[in-house]
Design a protein around this motif. Structure first.
Motif, PDB file in Angstrom:
ATOM      1  N   VAL A 277      46.488  39.132  41.926  1.00 25.99           N
ATOM      2  CA  VAL A 277      46.238  39.927  41.662  1.00 25.99           C
ATOM      3  C   VAL A 277      46.622  41.271  41.274  1.00 25.99           C
ATOM      4  CG1 VAL A 277      43.834  39.452  42.008  1.00 25.99           C
ATOM      5  CG2 VAL A 277      45.052  40.778  42.995  1.00 25.99           C
ATOM      6  N   CYS A 278      46.529  42.312  40.748  1.00 29.13           N
ATOM      7  CA  CYS A 278      46.876  43.463  40.773  1.00 29.13           C
ATOM      8  C   CYS A 278      46.646  44.674  41.266  1.00 29.13           C
ATOM      9  CB  CYS A 278      46.231  44.103  39.137  1.00 29.13           C
ATOM     10  SG  CYS A 278      44.874  45.341  38.727  1.00 29.13           S
ATOM     11  N   ARG A 279      47.154  45.628  42.322  1.00 27.51           N
ATOM     12  CA  ARG A 279      46.777  46.334  43.062  1.00 27.51           C
ATOM     13  C   ARG A 279      45.136  46.765  43.230  1.00 27.51           C
ATOM     14  NH1 ARG A 279      50.393  50.699  44.877  1.00 27.51           N
ATOM     15  NH2 ARG A 279      49.416  51.718  42.843  1.00 27.51           N
ATOM     16  N   GLU A 280      45.022  47.342  41.818  1.00 28.80           N
ATOM     17  CA  GLU A 280      43.747  47.657  41.621  1.00 28.80           C
ATOM     18  C   GLU A 280      42.410  46.889  41.822  1.00 28.80           C
ATOM     19  OE1 GLU A 280      45.786  47.962  39.502  1.00 28.80           O
ATOM     20  OE2 GLU A 280      45.934  49.988  39.192  1.00 28.80           O
ATOM     21  N   CYS A 281      42.587  45.627  41.228  1.00 23.97           N
ATOM     22  CA  CYS A 281      41.534  43.909  41.280  1.00 23.97           C
ATOM     23  C   CYS A 281      41.897  43.913  43.198  1.00 23.97           C
ATOM     24  CB  CYS A 281      41.811  43.039  41.156  1.00 23.97           C
ATOM     25  SG  CYS A 281      41.929  43.492  39.127  1.00 23.97           S
ATOM     26  N   LYS A 282      42.861  44.008  43.129  1.00 19.90           N
ATOM     27  CA  LYS A 282      42.845  43.651  45.288  1.00 19.90           C
ATOM     28  C   LYS A 282      42.167  45.279  45.941  1.00 19.90           C
ATOM     29  CE  LYS A 282      45.231  41.811  48.711  1.00 19.90           C
ATOM     30  NZ  LYS A 282      45.283  40.947  49.104  1.00 19.90           N
TER      31      LYS A 282
ATOM     32  N   GLU B 194      49.868  36.892  35.418  1.00 18.63           N
ATOM     33  CA  GLU B 194      49.352  37.910  34.764  1.00 18.63           C
ATOM     34  C   GLU B 194      47.964  38.783  36.344  1.00 18.63           C
ATOM     35  OE1 GLU B 194      47.373  36.348  31.026  1.00 18.63           O
ATOM     36  OE2 GLU B 194      46.227  35.808  32.579  1.00 18.63           O
ATOM     37  N   CYS B 195      47.265  39.400  36.163  1.00 19.79           N
ATOM     38  CA  CYS B 195      46.359  39.116  36.876  1.00 19.79           C
ATOM     39  C   CYS B 195      45.348  38.857  36.865  1.00 19.79           C
ATOM     40  CB  CYS B 195      45.769  40.679  37.294  1.00 19.79           C
ATOM     41  SG  CYS B 195      44.016  41.151  37.872  1.00 19.79           S
ATOM     42  N   GLU B 196      44.421  38.070  37.564  1.00 20.13           N
ATOM     43  CA  GLU B 196      43.575  36.616  37.672  1.00 20.13           C
ATOM     44  C   GLU B 196      42.209  37.101  37.229  1.00 20.13           C
ATOM     45  OE1 GLU B 196      42.680  33.925  40.905  1.00 20.13           O
ATOM     46  OE2 GLU B 196      44.310  33.003  40.129  1.00 20.13           O
ATOM     47  N   VAL B 197      42.281  38.571  37.590  1.00 23.03           N
ATOM     48  CA  VAL B 197      40.425  39.207  37.175  1.00 23.03           C
ATOM     49  C   VAL B 197      40.495  40.067  35.538  1.00 23.03           C
ATOM     50  CG1 VAL B 197      39.147  40.829  38.315  1.00 23.03           C
ATOM     51  CG2 VAL B 197      40.065  39.472  39.853  1.00 23.03           C
ATOM     52  N   CYS B 198      41.884  40.536  36.267  1.00 23.86           N
ATOM     53  CA  CYS B 198      41.363  41.803  34.657  1.00 23.86           C
ATOM     54  C   CYS B 198      42.341  41.067  33.681  1.00 23.86           C
ATOM     55  CB  CYS B 198      41.930  43.674  35.418  1.00 23.86           C
ATOM     56  SG  CYS B 198      43.643  43.366  35.585  1.00 23.86           S
ATOM     57  N   LYS B 199      43.385  40.260  33.849  1.00 19.95           N
ATOM     58  CA  LYS B 199      44.291  40.183  32.999  1.00 19.95           C
ATOM     59  C   LYS B 199      45.513  40.669  32.280  1.00 19.95           C
ATOM     60  CE  LYS B 199      41.812  36.256  32.993  1.00 19.95           C
ATOM     61  NZ  LYS B 199      41.870  34.698  33.883  1.00 19.95           N
TER      62      LYS B 199
HETATM   63 ZN   LIG Z   1      43.562  43.380  37.473  1.00 14.45          ZN
END
Ligand SMILES: [Zn+2]
Length: 118
Positions: free
Chosen positions: A109-114, A88-93
């Motif tokens: 984190v997912c690529r977008e959040c990264k 699970e992405c830590e930022v956007c879940k």
């Molecule tokens: Zn994310």
């Protein structure tokens, strides 16, 4: 099948876990080799060679630091597996993509959040 939360198959989870453990073993083995390896021989040389050797030593240190970081991330990923929040992405879940988990199973984190945090 529910779409909410992390619905990762146990077989996938198991595979990511073995990827993480394999990478951890690799890093730990590399640490060992670096410790026992003799220092790079510096040909009795001019200052340029010396400078190059210094630069290489710096590179080794920074590599080691990033390896340490990856090790920490791997430990964290294993903890998240136990908690059931792995993948699970830590930022956007949002769930992380399979491709991303394949490449960097310890990612948080997912690529977008990264990309946004970079
Ligand atoms: Zn994310």
């Amino acid at each position: 099948m529910s779409e909410s939360g992390i619905t990762m198959k146990a077989s996938d989870l198991q595979r990511y876990k073995s990827l993480l453990l394999a990478k951890r073993d690799l890093l730990l083995a590399e640490f060992d080799t670096r410790i026992v390896a003799p220092p790079a021989s510096v040909p009795e040389g001019d200052l340029l060679d010396q400078a190059r050797a210094d630069a290489e030593a710096d590179l080794q240190i920074s590599l080691r630091q990033s390896d340490n970081e990856i090790l920490r991330e791997i430990e964290g990923a294993l903890v998240r597996m136990n908690r059931g929040t792995f993948g699970e992405c830590e930022v956007c879940k949002k769930p992380l993509s399979k491709a991303r988990l394949e490449a960097v199973p310890w990612t948080r984190v997912c690529r977008e959040c990264k990309e946004q945090s970079a």
